[in-house]
Scaffold this motif. Structure first.
Motif, PDB file in Angstrom:
ATOM      1  N   MET A 114      -4.219   0.545   5.902  1.00 53.51           N
ATOM      2  CA  MET A 114      -2.798   0.458   6.229  1.00 53.51           C
ATOM      3  C   MET A 114      -2.516   1.444   7.355  1.00 53.51           C
ATOM      4  SD  MET A 114       0.409   1.144   3.688  1.00 53.51           S
ATOM      5  CE  MET A 114       2.111   1.067   4.256  1.00 53.51           C
ATOM      6  N   LYS A 115      -2.332   0.945   8.549  1.00 54.05           N
ATOM      7  CA  LYS A 115      -2.098   1.829   9.684  1.00 54.05           C
ATOM      8  C   LYS A 115      -0.672   2.379   9.708  1.00 54.05           C
ATOM      9  CE  LYS A 115      -4.036   2.574  13.210  1.00 54.05           C
ATOM     10  NZ  LYS A 115      -4.684   3.803  13.722  1.00 54.05           N
ATOM     11  N   THR A 116       0.275   1.621   9.167  1.00 51.15           N
ATOM     12  CA  THR A 116       1.666   2.060   9.164  1.00 51.15           C
ATOM     13  C   THR A 116       1.832   3.233   8.201  1.00 51.15           C
ATOM     14  OG1 THR A 116       2.395  -0.198   9.578  1.00 51.15           O
ATOM     15  CG2 THR A 116       4.057   1.356   8.799  1.00 51.15           C
ATOM     16  N   PRO A 117       2.468   4.306   8.620  1.00 53.44           N
ATOM     17  CA  PRO A 117       2.724   5.412   7.682  1.00 53.44           C
ATOM     18  C   PRO A 117       3.488   4.927   6.462  1.00 53.44           C
ATOM     19  CG  PRO A 117       3.206   6.079   9.933  1.00 53.44           C
ATOM     20  CD  PRO A 117       2.957   4.600   9.978  1.00 53.44           C
ATOM     21  N   THR A 118       3.109   5.408   5.302  1.00 57.60           N
ATOM     22  CA  THR A 118       3.751   4.948   4.068  1.00 57.60           C
ATOM     23  C   THR A 118       5.243   5.221   4.075  1.00 57.60           C
ATOM     24  OG1 THR A 118       3.163   7.045   3.011  1.00 57.60           O
ATOM     25  CG2 THR A 118       1.657   5.198   2.690  1.00 57.60           C
ATOM     26  N   PHE A 119       5.664   6.311   4.730  1.00 60.99           N
ATOM     27  CA  PHE A 119       7.091   6.640   4.727  1.00 60.99           C
ATOM     28  C   PHE A 119       7.902   5.754   5.673  1.00 60.99           C
ATOM     29  CE2 PHE A 119       4.832   9.666   7.472  1.00 60.99           C
ATOM     30  CZ  PHE A 119       5.466   9.466   8.691  1.00 60.99           C
ATOM     31  N   LEU A 120       7.213   4.900   6.428  1.00 61.31           N
ATOM     32  CA  LEU A 120       7.902   3.956   7.299  1.00 61.31           C
ATOM     33  C   LEU A 120       7.762   2.514   6.822  1.00 61.31           C
ATOM     34  CD1 LEU A 120       6.935   5.338  10.841  1.00 61.31           C
ATOM     35  CD2 LEU A 120       9.065   5.707   9.575  1.00 61.31           C
ATOM     36  N   ALA A 121       7.099   2.329   5.690  1.00 65.85           N
ATOM     37  CA  ALA A 121       6.837   0.985   5.179  1.00 65.85           C
ATOM     38  C   ALA A 121       7.572   0.747   3.868  1.00 65.85           C
ATOM     39  CB  ALA A 121       5.338   0.784   4.974  1.00 65.85           C
ATOM     40  N   ASP A 122       7.973  -0.486   3.663  1.00 66.79           N
ATOM     41  CA  ASP A 122       8.643  -0.851   2.417  1.00 66.79           C
ATOM     42  C   ASP A 122       7.653  -1.041   1.277  1.00 66.79           C
ATOM     43  OD1 ASP A 122      11.164  -0.844   3.644  1.00 66.79           O
ATOM     44  OD2 ASP A 122      10.944  -2.933   4.294  1.00 66.79           O
ATOM     45  N   THR A 123       6.467  -1.533   1.611  1.00 68.19           N
ATOM     46  CA  THR A 123       5.435  -1.770   0.607  1.00 68.19           C
ATOM     47  C   THR A 123       4.086  -1.291   1.119  1.00 68.19           C
ATOM     48  OG1 THR A 123       5.003  -4.006   1.453  1.00 68.19           O
ATOM     49  CG2 THR A 123       6.637  -3.781  -0.326  1.00 68.19           C
ATOM     50  N   ILE A 124       3.167  -1.065   0.199  1.00 69.29           N
ATOM     51  CA  ILE A 124       1.800  -0.714   0.555  1.00 69.29           C
ATOM     52  C   ILE A 124       1.063  -2.009   0.873  1.00 69.29           C
ATOM     53  CG2 ILE A 124      -0.338   0.365  -0.200  1.00 69.29           C
ATOM     54  CD1 ILE A 124       1.997   2.296   0.133  1.00 69.29           C
ATOM     55  N   THR A 125       0.664  -2.166   2.141  1.00 70.83           N
ATOM     56  CA  THR A 125      -0.012  -3.382   2.569  1.00 70.83           C
ATOM     57  C   THR A 125      -1.237  -3.022   3.400  1.00 70.83           C
ATOM     58  OG1 THR A 125       2.128  -4.529   2.698  1.00 70.83           O
ATOM     59  CG2 THR A 125       0.244  -5.576   3.767  1.00 70.83           C
TER      60      THR A 125
END
Length: 329
Positions: A166-177
Protein backbone atom coordinates in the motif's frame (compact mmCIF):
# COMPACT_ATOMS: atom_id res chain seq x y z
CA UNK A 1 25.12 -9.73 22.03
CA UNK A 2 22.51 -10.20 24.76
CA UNK A 3 19.13 -11.63 23.77
CA UNK A 4 16.43 -11.10 26.41
CA UNK A 5 13.88 -13.76 27.18
CA UNK A 6 10.92 -13.75 24.81
CA UNK A 7 7.49 -13.23 26.27
CA UNK A 8 4.89 -15.89 26.90
CA UNK A 9 1.26 -16.04 27.91
CA UNK A 10 0.47 -14.21 31.17
CA UNK A 11 3.66 -12.14 30.94
CA UNK A 12 3.45 -8.36 31.34
CA UNK A 13 4.22 -5.85 28.62
CA UNK A 14 5.30 -2.46 29.92
CA UNK A 15 4.38 0.52 27.77
CA UNK A 16 6.11 3.90 27.96
CA UNK A 17 5.85 6.97 25.75
CA UNK A 18 9.39 8.12 24.89
CA UNK A 19 7.99 10.27 22.08
CA UNK A 20 4.35 11.34 21.65
CA UNK A 21 1.44 10.52 23.89
CA UNK A 22 -1.59 8.70 22.49
CA UNK A 23 -4.26 11.00 23.91
CA UNK A 24 -5.62 12.00 20.49
CA UNK A 25 -6.37 8.40 19.57
CA UNK A 26 -7.38 6.70 22.79
CA UNK A 27 -10.03 4.50 21.15
CA UNK A 28 -7.53 3.27 18.56
CA UNK A 29 -4.91 2.74 21.24
CA UNK A 30 -7.27 0.65 23.36
CA UNK A 31 -8.22 -1.30 20.25
CA UNK A 32 -4.56 -2.08 19.72
CA UNK A 33 -4.06 -3.10 23.35
CA UNK A 34 -7.01 -5.47 23.04
CA UNK A 35 -5.01 -7.40 20.43
CA UNK A 36 -2.09 -7.77 22.84
CA UNK A 37 -4.44 -8.77 25.64
CA UNK A 38 -6.08 -11.36 23.39
CA UNK A 39 -2.62 -12.94 23.06
CA UNK A 40 -2.66 -13.45 26.83
CA UNK A 41 -0.47 -10.54 27.92
CA UNK A 42 -0.97 -8.19 30.81
CA UNK A 43 -0.39 -4.48 30.22
CA UNK A 44 1.31 -1.95 32.47
CA UNK A 45 1.45 1.68 31.32
CA UNK A 46 3.57 4.52 32.60
CA UNK A 47 1.83 7.74 33.58
CA UNK A 48 2.55 9.75 30.43
CA UNK A 49 1.32 7.24 27.83
CA UNK A 50 -2.19 8.68 27.49
CA UNK A 51 -1.16 12.33 27.39
CA UNK A 52 -2.60 14.25 24.44
CA UNK A 53 0.58 15.93 23.25
CA UNK A 54 3.36 15.51 20.68
CA UNK A 55 5.61 15.31 23.76
CA UNK A 56 4.19 12.88 26.30
CA UNK A 57 6.22 14.65 28.99
CA UNK A 58 9.49 16.53 29.45
CA UNK A 59 12.66 14.64 28.56
CA UNK A 60 13.63 13.79 32.13
CA UNK A 61 10.19 12.38 32.95
CA UNK A 62 10.17 10.25 29.81
CA UNK A 63 13.61 8.86 30.66
CA UNK A 64 12.64 8.01 34.23
CA UNK A 65 9.40 6.32 33.12
CA UNK A 66 11.28 4.20 30.59
CA UNK A 67 13.86 3.20 33.20
CA UNK A 68 11.11 2.29 35.66
CA UNK A 69 9.82 -0.43 33.35
CA UNK A 70 13.27 -1.95 32.99
CA UNK A 71 13.76 -1.94 36.76
CA UNK A 72 10.29 -3.43 37.36
CA UNK A 73 10.73 -7.19 37.89
CA UNK A 74 7.08 -7.76 36.97
CA UNK A 75 7.57 -6.33 33.46
CA UNK A 76 8.81 -8.82 30.88
CA UNK A 77 9.00 -6.67 27.73
CA UNK A 78 8.88 -2.96 26.94
CA UNK A 79 7.03 -1.49 23.95
CA UNK A 80 6.95 2.18 22.97
CA UNK A 81 3.46 3.64 22.82
CA UNK A 82 3.77 5.66 19.61
CA UNK A 83 6.06 7.48 17.23
CA UNK A 84 6.47 11.23 16.94
CA UNK A 85 9.25 13.75 16.47
CA UNK A 86 10.99 14.60 19.71
CA UNK A 87 12.24 11.40 21.37
CA UNK A 88 15.81 12.69 21.15
CA UNK A 89 14.99 15.21 23.91
CA UNK A 90 15.01 12.39 26.48
CA UNK A 91 18.25 10.73 25.41
CA UNK A 92 20.67 12.84 27.51
CA UNK A 93 18.77 11.77 30.63
CA UNK A 94 18.54 8.02 29.99
CA UNK A 95 20.74 5.91 32.24
CA UNK A 96 21.61 3.16 29.80
CA UNK A 97 23.36 1.24 32.57
CA UNK A 98 19.92 0.60 34.07
CA UNK A 99 18.68 -0.77 30.75
CA UNK A 100 21.84 -2.85 30.28
CA UNK A 101 21.66 -4.36 33.76
CA UNK A 102 17.99 -5.27 33.30
CA UNK A 103 17.87 -6.50 29.69
CA UNK A 104 14.40 -6.88 28.21
CA UNK A 105 13.09 -6.87 24.68
CA UNK A 106 12.45 -3.28 23.65
CA UNK A 107 10.22 -2.78 20.61
CA UNK A 108 9.12 0.31 18.73
CA UNK A 109 8.77 1.86 15.32
CA UNK A 110 9.69 5.20 13.72
CA UNK A 111 10.76 7.84 16.30
CA UNK A 112 11.52 5.13 18.93
CA UNK A 113 14.54 4.37 16.74
CA UNK A 114 16.24 7.03 18.84
CA UNK A 115 15.95 4.71 21.86
CA UNK A 116 16.22 1.28 20.21
CA UNK A 117 19.41 2.08 18.32
CA UNK A 118 21.58 3.24 21.26
CA UNK A 119 20.09 0.44 23.41
CA UNK A 120 21.57 -2.11 21.01
CA UNK A 121 24.73 -0.15 20.15
CA UNK A 122 25.66 0.89 23.71
CA UNK A 123 24.16 -1.88 25.83
CA UNK A 124 24.83 -4.74 23.43
CA UNK A 125 21.23 -5.89 23.83
CA UNK A 126 19.13 -6.90 20.84
CA UNK A 127 16.00 -4.85 20.13
CA UNK A 128 13.01 -5.15 17.80
CA UNK A 129 12.09 -2.63 15.13
CA UNK A 130 8.52 -3.78 14.69
CA UNK A 131 5.35 -2.25 16.07
CA UNK A 132 4.48 0.44 18.58
CA UNK A 133 1.95 -0.51 21.24
CA UNK A 134 -0.65 1.53 19.37
CA UNK A 135 0.16 -0.11 16.05
CA UNK A 136 -2.20 -3.08 16.16
CA UNK A 137 -5.38 -1.01 15.70
CA UNK A 138 -6.41 -2.37 12.30
CA UNK A 139 -9.78 -3.93 11.57
CA UNK A 140 -8.00 -7.04 10.35
CA UNK A 141 -4.99 -8.87 11.76
CA UNK A 142 -2.87 -8.82 8.62
CA UNK A 143 -0.04 -11.27 8.02
CA UNK A 144 2.70 -8.78 8.92
CA UNK A 145 0.99 -8.23 12.30
CA UNK A 146 0.66 -11.97 12.90
CA UNK A 147 4.34 -12.42 12.12
CA UNK A 148 5.29 -9.68 14.58
CA UNK A 149 3.19 -11.30 17.32
CA UNK A 150 4.89 -14.63 16.65
CA UNK A 151 8.37 -13.16 16.64
CA UNK A 152 8.02 -11.47 20.02
CA UNK A 153 7.17 -14.94 21.36
CA UNK A 154 10.48 -16.20 20.01
CA UNK A 155 9.24 -18.08 16.96
CA UNK A 156 11.95 -18.26 14.29
CA UNK A 157 10.00 -16.90 11.35
CA UNK A 158 11.26 -16.70 7.78
CA UNK A 159 9.89 -13.46 6.33
CA UNK A 160 9.28 -13.38 2.61
CA UNK A 161 8.92 -10.19 0.61
CA UNK A 162 5.27 -9.46 -0.05
CA UNK A 163 3.47 -9.54 -3.39
CA UNK A 164 1.49 -6.32 -2.94
CA UNK A 165 1.87 -3.19 -0.84
CA UNK A 166 0.00 0.00 0.00
CA UNK A 167 1.87 3.06 -1.21
CA UNK A 168 -0.74 5.53 0.05
CA UNK A 169 -0.08 6.62 3.64
CA UNK A 170 -2.63 5.04 5.95
CA UNK A 171 -3.56 8.44 7.38
CA UNK A 172 -4.59 9.57 3.89
CA UNK A 173 -6.59 6.47 2.99
CA UNK A 174 -10.11 5.45 3.90
CA UNK A 175 -9.31 1.74 3.83
CA UNK A 176 -6.27 -0.51 3.90
CA UNK A 177 -5.77 -1.58 0.28
CA UNK A 178 -2.73 -3.45 -0.98
CA UNK A 179 -2.82 -2.33 -4.60
CA UNK A 180 0.82 -1.86 -5.69
CA UNK A 181 3.13 -4.70 -6.77
CA UNK A 182 6.16 -5.22 -4.54
CA UNK A 183 9.49 -5.23 -6.38
CA UNK A 184 12.74 -5.18 -4.42
CA UNK A 185 15.16 -3.37 -6.74
CA UNK A 186 18.94 -3.10 -6.96
CA UNK A 187 21.20 -1.26 -9.39
CA UNK A 188 24.39 -3.10 -8.47
CA UNK A 189 23.41 -6.71 -7.70
CA UNK A 190 21.04 -9.22 -9.31
CA UNK A 191 21.30 -11.96 -6.70
CA UNK A 192 22.62 -11.88 -3.16
CA UNK A 193 22.94 -14.48 -0.43
CA UNK A 194 24.65 -12.95 2.57
CA UNK A 195 24.62 -12.91 6.36
CA UNK A 196 25.57 -10.16 8.78
CA UNK A 197 24.73 -8.42 12.02
CA UNK A 198 21.42 -6.57 11.50
CA UNK A 199 21.24 -2.93 12.53
CA UNK A 200 19.27 0.15 11.50
CA UNK A 201 15.96 1.95 11.95
CA UNK A 202 14.24 5.12 10.83
CA UNK A 203 16.79 7.21 8.94
CA UNK A 204 14.95 10.44 9.83
CA UNK A 205 15.93 9.70 13.45
CA UNK A 206 19.32 8.07 12.96
CA UNK A 207 20.67 11.20 11.28
CA UNK A 208 20.28 13.06 14.60
CA UNK A 209 22.65 10.60 16.31
CA UNK A 210 25.58 10.96 13.92
CA UNK A 211 28.61 12.32 15.75
CA UNK A 212 26.95 12.43 19.17
CA UNK A 213 28.32 10.70 22.29
CA UNK A 214 25.00 8.88 22.74
CA UNK A 215 26.08 5.83 20.76
CA UNK A 216 29.52 4.73 19.60
CA UNK A 217 28.68 3.10 16.29
CA UNK A 218 32.33 2.78 15.28
CA UNK A 219 33.03 0.60 18.34
CA UNK A 220 29.99 -1.55 17.58
CA UNK A 221 30.99 -2.26 13.98
CA UNK A 222 34.56 -3.01 15.08
CA UNK A 223 33.35 -5.44 17.73
CA UNK A 224 31.30 -7.34 15.16
CA UNK A 225 33.62 -6.88 12.18
CA UNK A 226 33.95 -10.66 11.70
CA UNK A 227 30.17 -10.88 11.21
CA UNK A 228 29.88 -7.71 9.17
CA UNK A 229 26.68 -5.68 9.14
CA UNK A 230 23.50 -5.57 7.12
CA UNK A 231 22.00 -2.12 7.53
CA UNK A 232 18.32 -1.36 6.97
CA UNK A 233 16.77 2.09 6.67
CA UNK A 234 13.17 3.24 6.98
CA UNK A 235 12.60 6.69 5.45
CA UNK A 236 9.50 8.62 6.49
CA UNK A 237 9.73 11.96 4.69
CA UNK A 238 13.35 12.85 3.92
CA UNK A 239 14.02 14.08 0.40
CA UNK A 240 16.24 12.03 -1.90
CA UNK A 241 19.01 14.59 -1.50
CA UNK A 242 18.89 14.54 2.30
CA UNK A 243 18.89 10.73 2.30
CA UNK A 244 21.96 10.75 0.08
CA UNK A 245 23.83 13.31 2.18
CA UNK A 246 22.91 11.49 5.40
CA UNK A 247 24.17 8.16 4.09
CA UNK A 248 27.40 9.86 2.99
CA UNK A 249 27.83 11.39 6.43
CA UNK A 250 27.36 7.98 8.05
CA UNK A 251 29.89 6.50 5.66
CA UNK A 252 32.42 9.26 6.38
CA UNK A 253 31.90 8.58 10.11
CA UNK A 254 32.89 4.93 9.64
CA UNK A 255 29.47 3.34 10.11
CA UNK A 256 29.72 1.15 6.99
CA UNK A 257 33.30 -0.08 7.32
CA UNK A 258 32.31 -3.78 7.39
CA UNK A 259 28.91 -3.54 5.73
CA UNK A 260 27.79 -6.47 3.57
CA UNK A 261 24.48 -5.08 2.32
CA UNK A 262 22.15 -2.08 2.57
CA UNK A 263 18.34 -2.35 2.62
CA UNK A 264 16.28 0.78 1.96
CA UNK A 265 12.55 0.58 2.60
CA UNK A 266 9.84 2.19 0.52
CA UNK A 267 9.73 5.91 1.22
CA UNK A 268 6.38 7.04 2.58
CA UNK A 269 6.43 10.72 1.58
CA UNK A 270 8.74 11.14 -1.40
CA UNK A 271 10.30 14.45 -2.45
CA UNK A 272 13.30 15.91 -4.27
CA UNK A 273 14.86 19.34 -4.58
CA UNK A 274 17.08 18.72 -7.61
CA UNK A 275 15.44 15.83 -9.43
CA UNK A 276 17.61 13.21 -7.74
CA UNK A 277 15.87 9.89 -7.13
CA UNK A 278 16.31 7.76 -4.02
CA UNK A 279 17.76 5.04 -6.23
CA UNK A 280 20.39 7.43 -7.59
CA UNK A 281 21.29 8.59 -4.10
CA UNK A 282 21.66 5.02 -2.88
CA UNK A 283 23.87 4.08 -5.82
CA UNK A 284 26.04 7.18 -5.43
CA UNK A 285 26.48 6.53 -1.71
CA UNK A 286 27.23 2.81 -2.09
CA UNK A 287 28.81 2.04 -5.49
CA UNK A 288 30.75 -0.89 -3.98
CA UNK A 289 28.20 -2.28 -1.47
CA UNK A 290 25.17 -4.36 -2.48
CA UNK A 291 22.21 -2.02 -2.02
CA UNK A 292 18.55 -2.97 -2.38
CA UNK A 293 15.64 -0.51 -2.32
CA UNK A 294 11.83 -0.58 -2.19
CA UNK A 295 12.06 -3.18 0.57
CA UNK A 296 9.14 -4.15 2.83
CA UNK A 297 10.65 -2.12 5.66
CA UNK A 298 9.27 1.04 7.17
CA UNK A 299 6.16 3.17 7.23
CA UNK A 300 4.38 1.68 4.22
CA UNK A 301 2.29 -1.46 4.63
CA UNK A 302 3.05 -4.32 4.87
CA UNK A 303 6.31 -4.06 6.76
CA UNK A 304 8.73 -6.60 8.17
CA UNK A 305 9.89 -7.01 11.75
CA UNK A 306 13.64 -6.47 12.16
CA UNK A 307 15.84 -7.60 15.06
CA UNK A 308 18.71 -5.22 15.78
CA UNK A 309 21.82 -7.10 16.87
CA UNK A 310 20.81 -10.51 15.51
CA UNK A 311 22.44 -12.23 12.56
CA UNK A 312 20.33 -11.63 9.46
CA UNK A 313 20.40 -14.17 6.65
CA UNK A 314 19.36 -12.39 3.46
CA UNK A 315 18.55 -14.17 0.22
CA UNK A 316 17.72 -11.87 -2.72
CA UNK A 317 16.91 -12.95 -6.25
CA UNK A 318 14.30 -12.28 -8.97
CA UNK A 319 13.50 -8.97 -7.23
CA UNK A 320 12.19 -10.82 -4.16
CA UNK A 321 13.82 -11.64 -0.85
CA UNK A 322 13.67 -13.82 2.24
CA UNK A 323 14.91 -12.70 5.66
CA UNK A 324 15.64 -14.96 8.61
CA UNK A 325 17.20 -14.00 11.93
CA UNK A 326 19.55 -16.09 14.03
CA UNK A 327 20.27 -15.18 17.63
CA UNK A 328 24.05 -15.62 17.73
CA UNK A 329 25.99 -13.96 20.54
Amino acid sequence: MIYPEFIKKNDTIGICAPSAGVGKKLDDFDKSLSVLKSEGYNIKETRSVRINNIRSADGITRARECESLFKDKDVDMVICAAGGDFLNEMLPYVDFEILKNNPKWLMGHSDPTGLLFPYTIECDVASIYGMNAGGFDYDELYDFLKINLKMIKGENIIQNSYDMCMKTPTFLADTITFDTPVVWESDNVETLNVSGRCIGGCLDCLKDLIGTPICNVQAFVEKYKDDGQIWYFDVFSMSAEVVYRTLCQMKFAGWFKYTKAILLGRVLLESTETGMTYEEGLQRAFPDIPAIYNCDIGHTLPNMTMINGAILHLDYHDKKATLQFELIE
